[in-house]
Design a protein around this motif. Structure first.
Motif, PDB file in Angstrom:
ATOM      1  N   ARG A 209      30.928 108.907  66.950  1.00 20.01           N
ATOM      2  CA  ARG A 209      31.147 108.875  65.492  1.00 20.01           C
ATOM      3  C   ARG A 209      32.063 107.722  65.104  1.00 20.01           C
ATOM      4  N   SER A 210      31.797 107.169  63.931  1.00 18.68           N
ATOM      5  CA  SER A 210      32.753 106.189  63.429  1.00 18.68           C
ATOM      6  C   SER A 210      33.768 106.848  62.504  1.00 18.68           C
ATOM      7  N   THR A 211      33.396 107.988  61.914  1.00 15.47           N
ATOM      8  CA  THR A 211      34.395 108.729  61.143  1.00 15.47           C
ATOM      9  C   THR A 211      34.364 110.187  61.568  1.00 15.47           C
ATOM     10  N   VAL A 212      35.541 110.754  61.628  1.00 22.66           N
ATOM     11  CA  VAL A 212      35.668 112.160  61.990  1.00 22.66           C
ATOM     12  C   VAL A 212      36.512 112.830  60.909  1.00 22.66           C
ATOM     13  N   TYR A 213      35.988 113.891  60.315  1.00 20.66           N
ATOM     14  CA  TYR A 213      36.771 114.667  59.354  1.00 20.66           C
ATOM     15  C   TYR A 213      37.290 115.901  60.055  1.00 20.66           C
ATOM     16  N   VAL A 214      38.585 116.145  59.928  1.00 22.68           N
ATOM     17  CA  VAL A 214      39.150 117.351  60.519  1.00 22.68           C
ATOM     18  C   VAL A 214      39.581 118.244  59.360  1.00 22.68           C
ATOM     19  N   GLY A 215      39.026 119.457  59.313  1.00 22.13           N
ATOM     20  CA  GLY A 215      39.340 120.302  58.165  1.00 22.13           C
ATOM     21  C   GLY A 215      39.384 121.769  58.520  1.00 22.13           C
TER      22      GLY A 215
ATOM     23  N   GLY B 183      31.322 112.958  61.653  1.00 22.20           N
ATOM     24  CA  GLY B 183      31.283 114.302  62.198  1.00 22.20           C
ATOM     25  C   GLY B 183      32.458 115.099  61.667  1.00 22.20           C
ATOM     26  N   PHE B 184      32.254 116.392  61.552  1.00 27.41           N
ATOM     27  CA  PHE B 184      33.309 117.242  61.022  1.00 27.41           C
ATOM     28  C   PHE B 184      33.823 118.143  62.137  1.00 27.41           C
ATOM     29  N   VAL B 185      35.147 118.173  62.321  1.00 24.51           N
ATOM     30  CA  VAL B 185      35.728 119.095  63.280  1.00 24.51           C
ATOM     31  C   VAL B 185      36.424 120.189  62.473  1.00 24.51           C
ATOM     32  N   ALA B 186      35.920 121.404  62.625  1.00 24.70           N
ATOM     33  CA  ALA B 186      36.488 122.512  61.856  1.00 24.70           C
ATOM     34  C   ALA B 186      37.543 123.215  62.707  1.00 24.70           C
ATOM     35  N   VAL B 187      38.734 123.350  62.136  1.00 24.56           N
ATOM     36  CA  VAL B 187      39.831 123.983  62.860  1.00 24.56           C
ATOM     37  C   VAL B 187      40.061 125.365  62.265  1.00 24.56           C
ATOM     38  N   THR B 188      40.268 126.354  63.136  1.00 21.34           N
ATOM     39  CA  THR B 188      40.563 127.686  62.628  1.00 21.34           C
ATOM     40  C   THR B 188      41.503 128.381  63.610  1.00 21.34           C
ATOM     41  N   VAL B 189      41.971 129.535  63.242  1.00 20.54           N
ATOM     42  CA  VAL B 189      42.680 130.377  64.203  1.00 20.54           C
ATOM     43  C   VAL B 189      41.854 131.643  64.361  1.00 20.54           C
ATOM     44  N   ALA B 190      42.110 132.376  65.432  1.00 20.21           N
ATOM     45  CA  ALA B 190      41.232 133.482  65.772  1.00 20.21           C
ATOM     46  C   ALA B 190      41.641 134.769  65.058  1.00 20.21           C
ATOM     47  N   GLU B 191      41.748 134.695  63.757  1.00 17.26           N
ATOM     48  CA  GLU B 191      42.038 135.901  62.980  1.00 17.26           C
ATOM     49  C   GLU B 191      40.922 136.091  61.976  1.00 17.26           C
TER      50      GLU B 191
END
Lengths: 335, 77, 575
Positions: free
Chosen positions: A25-31, A241-249
């Motif tokens: 990827r040339s751009t990565v969105y982290v959200g 590409g999008f990297v989705a961040v979460t916690v396990a709740e």
């Protein structure tokens, strides 16, 4: 510190998948939802990519910037060098749309001054200031800024990693290019019709009409449409590409599921999922109980479809700021 | 002769002019929507179109049945 | 009696009316002022408000007001003899229509070019505006049903007009495309269009289209009515510049050609041919067919357009008043516009009274009330033209039938378009959004229902026609009331408006009552028209009450200051 999957071979496979997915990827969105650790993960990813010899820019788009705090350096609206791991470069920037908005206003003002009679200048400027305060204006300025940073890929940087604002804001922002393309096209269609009437009117008597040079207004609309369309392509053609961040709740996982679904609607690739701050199962009764709860929640609401890289980060006792810690996170995500 | 032709074409021109004006009015409405209290998702971009509209603004707001300028700061009448 | 004498007397009355009475109205009653700043100047925008040369404006005004109605009315009313129709057309034009058209043009000019609807709101009040909407709705509804029947009668009665009628619509579309898409100049394009139309007329005359009685299982009349409404629905949804505008040009040319042919034929026929056109119709028909209603009051509603028509007030106030260069031009544009329409009605009288070959044939045609109508005009006019200028009778009849059909079709699709707006407005008031296609479908459904309710076996004829005239006169009464109120407020002599108002109102109210009895006739009832008539009667009473209250108030209030009109806030309105 073992991943809670309990299967370290599987986990390292996922991490390599994530790295492979990101390297193209040339751009990565982290959200993700507020407070799940987007800034830490985005800097970790950026560091890991830089550690493979790439020139990487990590750009924060959240108006409540925390990139500087994370790196314990001062970061502003122009990129600063944060680290140079293994021949790569890592720069950081905290995007400030206010400056963009003001530049834009200045340009519009200049046009107004040129086109309007002197006596209307003051009134027009005041009106412009009002428009600048409209709720959408700040957002659009951020979009412009993101677009201009994106344009740096391929020249100054190999990859730009965006540390985005919480889910809702980011989804709105990413949907803007498409909506604005439609908006511009409707306005252009309106101008087309108006000009066709004008042409028919002027040719009624003589049958001749001059093909007027394209008006400034239409030129502007054309430029806008091209720009919006290009932005839309940038985020949907697979180079982003999008990297989705979460916690396990349960609640964050529910919001995460909505985010994933919405990305699919928008046509944005989900490059990977990071489940942050997993409780270790072998460190006392309290954390063991939490770990079991998290396992159950993840089983109920799987955060990633099969085939999507899914990486977990453990809950850690240390203060995760500073270059060293970020480097460590980076290798935990991709190593 | 020219005048006669113009006169002959008059009603036709008028019907074209009306439809053209409807398009222009819609355009004005969209561009000035924010200022009239209609939320505009693209205010940032519409503002750059405003200079092109001010010139016709007076005729427009009267056509819309608004006797005075609806924009607080554009005191055109 | 020679047709020529009748023609010359009629022309003399109309010209005298213009020269003397309109001068009196302009100077003494309306006090037209050359220095008054007309809306065309005050609000000039290059679109609606455009100062226009008075001769050109007259042309636009006249072609907008003249249609099929001034032909149909006298062609039906001749059944009482030519004299009543002649007197009502000529004196009606001079003292009623001319006054009304000039007055409404003046009233609107003095009110920034506003329409009769907003004048009703200003001078009568909120209820006045609502009343106006009701009357307009009824009028438009009846006009589309009445004209659907008229056109059908023409297409069946003059089969040679089928090809030019539908061909003309194709020609108009091509003209629209040539102007809008290809950007060809208008003058040569319309010349080609008119030439194409007349070629189609020649072709149609050779190839008449006669549909079999069991055509598609519904018969030709039903088929044409359905086709007309389908056409009207589509035409009313198209942008005006693609079909309506070019067709208006073709109609305009046809109007002048038709008038020239009719009058020319009478003149030449009387002066240069052996068979001088003589009037075959009785001067005063004492032996009217059974079922014919009494002359008073029905004459006054059977001939509306041609003697006085409320419809004109809408053109005067909606369009022409915005283009008046000088207030003094109103006399020529408004009054002479009415004279133009009077000429068309007079021409019709000449055709139906003098063109029919023999007394026997005339009696055959006018065997019952409403039977003659526009087909008699085509037959009589065709015969006049053959005699006078040597054009074969069938070709002449085709020319006239096509002209009448195209006029009526224009009014019909314009009516459907306007009704659609009214339906949408009513929907809005009821907080119910109706899109334009649905609104059109509603209008077409109601119009078709009304048309078919009249019975298409032929002898039903034009039962709706006098009711249409009644509504038209009701609108005229409303407009005349407004003019009278304005005059009273200015402390001028209101009698030139009041006297016609009283006569027109009494006659149309009386006619509405008489028709109520006919519609409830157990032998041949028509309950739909009965209900409509009741609505009209109620509206009439309402008009009278509102007008009376407003006039009394105007008389009691302080007189309007001399510059009241100038001080009116200039707010534009576009309908």
């Amino acid at each position: 510190m073992a991943p809670s999957h309990g299967d370290s071979a599987l986990a390292s496979g996922s991490r390599r998948m994530l790295l492979t997915s990101l390297e193209t990827r040339s751009t990565v969105y982290v959200g993700g939802k507020g407070g799940v650790g987007k800034t830490t993960v985005s800097s970790g990813i950026a560091h890991a990519l830089a550690a493979r010899g790439r020139r990487v820019l990590v750009a924060s788009t959240d108006p409540a910037h925390s990139l500087g705090h994370l790196w314990r350096v001062s970061v502003g609206d122009s990129p600063v060098l944060l680290a140079q791991p293994q021949g790569g470069e890592l720069h950081g920037v905290e995007l400030d749309p206010q400056a963009t908005l003001e530049r834009h206003l200045a340009a519009v003002r200049a046009t107004m001054d040129r086109m309007l009679p002197e006596r209307m200048h003051k009134a027009a400027r005041e009106h412009l200031d009002l428009a600048a305060q409209a709720p959408g204006s700040h957002e659009s300025a951020m979009l412009e800024r993101i677009a201009s940073v994106t344009e740096l890929t391929g020249t100054e940087f190999d990859t730009v990693v965006f540390d985005t604002a919480p889910t809702g804001h980011t989804l709105r922002l990413l949907s803007l290019p498409e909506r604005l393309t439609g908006w511009t096209e409707r306005l252009l269609a309106n101008r087309d019709k108006s000009e066709r009437y004008q042409a028919a009117m002027s040719s009624l008597v003589t049958g001749r009409h001059r093909d007027e040079p394209e008006s400034e207004l239409r030129q502007m609309l054309h430029r806008r449409r091209q720009r919006f369309a290009a932005m839309h392509t940038d985020i949907t053609d697979g180079s982003a590409g999008f990297v989705a961040v979460t916690v396990a709740e349960r609640l964050p996982l529910a919001e995460h599921a909505e985010l994933v679904a919405e990305l699919d609607v928008l046509g944005i690739d989900l490059a990977g999922v990071v489940v942050n701050r997993r409780a270790p199962s072998e460190s006392g009764a309290l954390l063991k109980a939490r770990s079991a709860l998290e396992e159950a929640a993840l089983a109920d609401q799987p955060p990633a479809a099969p085939g999507t890289p899914l990486v977990s980060l453990p809950l850690m006792a240390e203060d995760l700021t500073g270059a060293e810690q970020i480097a460590r996170i980076g290798s935990m995500l991709t190593g | 002769m020219k005048t006669l032709e113009e006169a002959y074409a008059g009603p036709y021109r008028q019907s074209l002019a009306r439809d053209r004006r409807d398009e222009d009015d819609l355009f004005t409405l969209v561009v000035l929507g924010e200022a009239l209290g209609v939320p505009d998702p693209a205010a940032y971009y519409t503002m750059e179109l405003m200079p092109y509209l001010y010139q016709d603004f007076h005729a427009w707001h009267r056509r819309m049945g608004i006797p005075r300028s609806p924009l607080d700061h554009v005191a055109c009448c | 009696m020679s047709s020529l004498v009748l023609m010359l007397v009629g022309l003399a009355i109309l010209i005298l009316g213009y020269v003397l009475y309109s001068k009196f109205l302009a100077r003494r009653v309306f006090k037209l002022n050359e220095d008054f700043k007309t809306p065309a100047h005050e609000l000039e925008d290059g679109v609606d408000y455009v100062p226009t040369n008075k001769f050109i404006l007259w042309g636009h005004h006249f072609t907008s007001v003249a249609g099929a109605a001034p032909i149909v009315g006298p062609a039906v009313a001749i059944i009482w003899g030519w004299l009543p129709a002649f007197l009502w057309v000529t004196f009606g034009t001079v003292f009623f229509a001319g006054m009304h058209d000039l007055g409404s043009l003046w009233a609107s000019t003095r009110n920034k070019g506003r329409s009769i609807g907003s004048l009703a709101a200003r001078y009568i009040g909120k209820r006045g505006a609502a009343l106006f909407l009701v009357v307009i709705f009824l009028l438009l509804l009846m006009v589309i049903a009445a004209f659907a029947v008229v056109i059908t009668g023409l297409l069946v009665g003059t089969p040679s007009s089928v090809i030019p009628t539908w061909g003309a619509i194709g020609v108009a579309l091509l003209v629209g495309v040539a102007v809008y898409k290809l950007k060809w100049p208008l003058v040569p394009v319309t010349v080609v269009g008119v030439v194409a139309l007349y070629s189609l007329i020649v072709l149609g005359d050779q190839v008449p289209v006669i549909l079999p009685d069991d055509f598609l299982g519904i018969g030709p009349a039903s088929f044409w009515i359905i086709t007309l409404f389908v056409y009207g629905a589509i035409a009313s949804l198209l942008p005006v510049w693609i079909l309506l505008q070019p067709r208006d040009y073709i109609n305009g040319v046809q109007l002048f050609v038709g008038l020239a042919l009719l009058y020319g034929a009478v003149l030449i026929g009387a002066l240069f041919t052996a068979s001088k056109p003589e009037l075959v119709a009785p001067m005063w028909n004492t032996d009217v067919p059974a079922g014919t209603p009494s002359l008073v009051p029905l004459l006054f509603v059977t001939i509306a357009c041609g003697a006085i028509s409320g419809f004109h007030g809408m053109v005067s106030s909606g369009t022409s008043s915005k283009q008046l260069d000088k207030e003094t031009d109103a006399r020529f544009v408004g009054y002479f516009g009415a004279v133009g329409e009077g000429l068309l009605s007079l021409g019709t009288i000449l055709a139906v009274a003098g063109g029919i070959g023999s007394v026997a044939r005339w009696e055959e045609i006018y065997a019952n009330f409403g039977a003659g109508g526009v087909n008699a005009f085509v037959e009589g006019g065709g015969a006049l033209m053959e005699n006078g200028i040597g054009l074969p009778a069938s070709l002449s009849a085709t020319v006239l039938a096509t002209m009448a059909v195209l006029f009526a079709a224009t009014t019909m699709d314009t009516g459907i378009r306007l009704l659609r707006f009214v339906v949408q407005e009513i929907g809005d008031a009821a907080k119910f959004k109706i899109n334009k296609v649905w609104a059109t479908l509603i209008v077409v459904a109601v119009g078709l229902g009304l048309t078919f309710s009249q019975g298409l076996d032929g002898d039903g004829g034009l039962r709706i026609w006098p009711l249409f005239g009644t509504t038209n006169q009701l609108l005229a009464s409303l407009t005349l009331s407004i003019i009278a109120i304005m005059l009273i407020r200015k402390r001028r002599n209101p009698l030139p408006a009041l006297l016609p108002l009283v006569l027109v109102f009494v006659m149309s109210f009386w006619a509405a009552l008489e028709q109520l009895i006919t519609f409830a006739d157990p032998a041949n009832p028509d309950w739909l028209l009965f209900v409509l008539d009741v609505v009209i009667i109620v509206s009439s009473i309402w008009v009278a009450v509102e007008a009376f209250i407003a006039m009394r108030k105007a008389g009691r209030d302080d007189p309007e200051p001399a510059d009241a009109d100038e001080r009116l806030v200039a707010v534009r309105e576009d309908l």
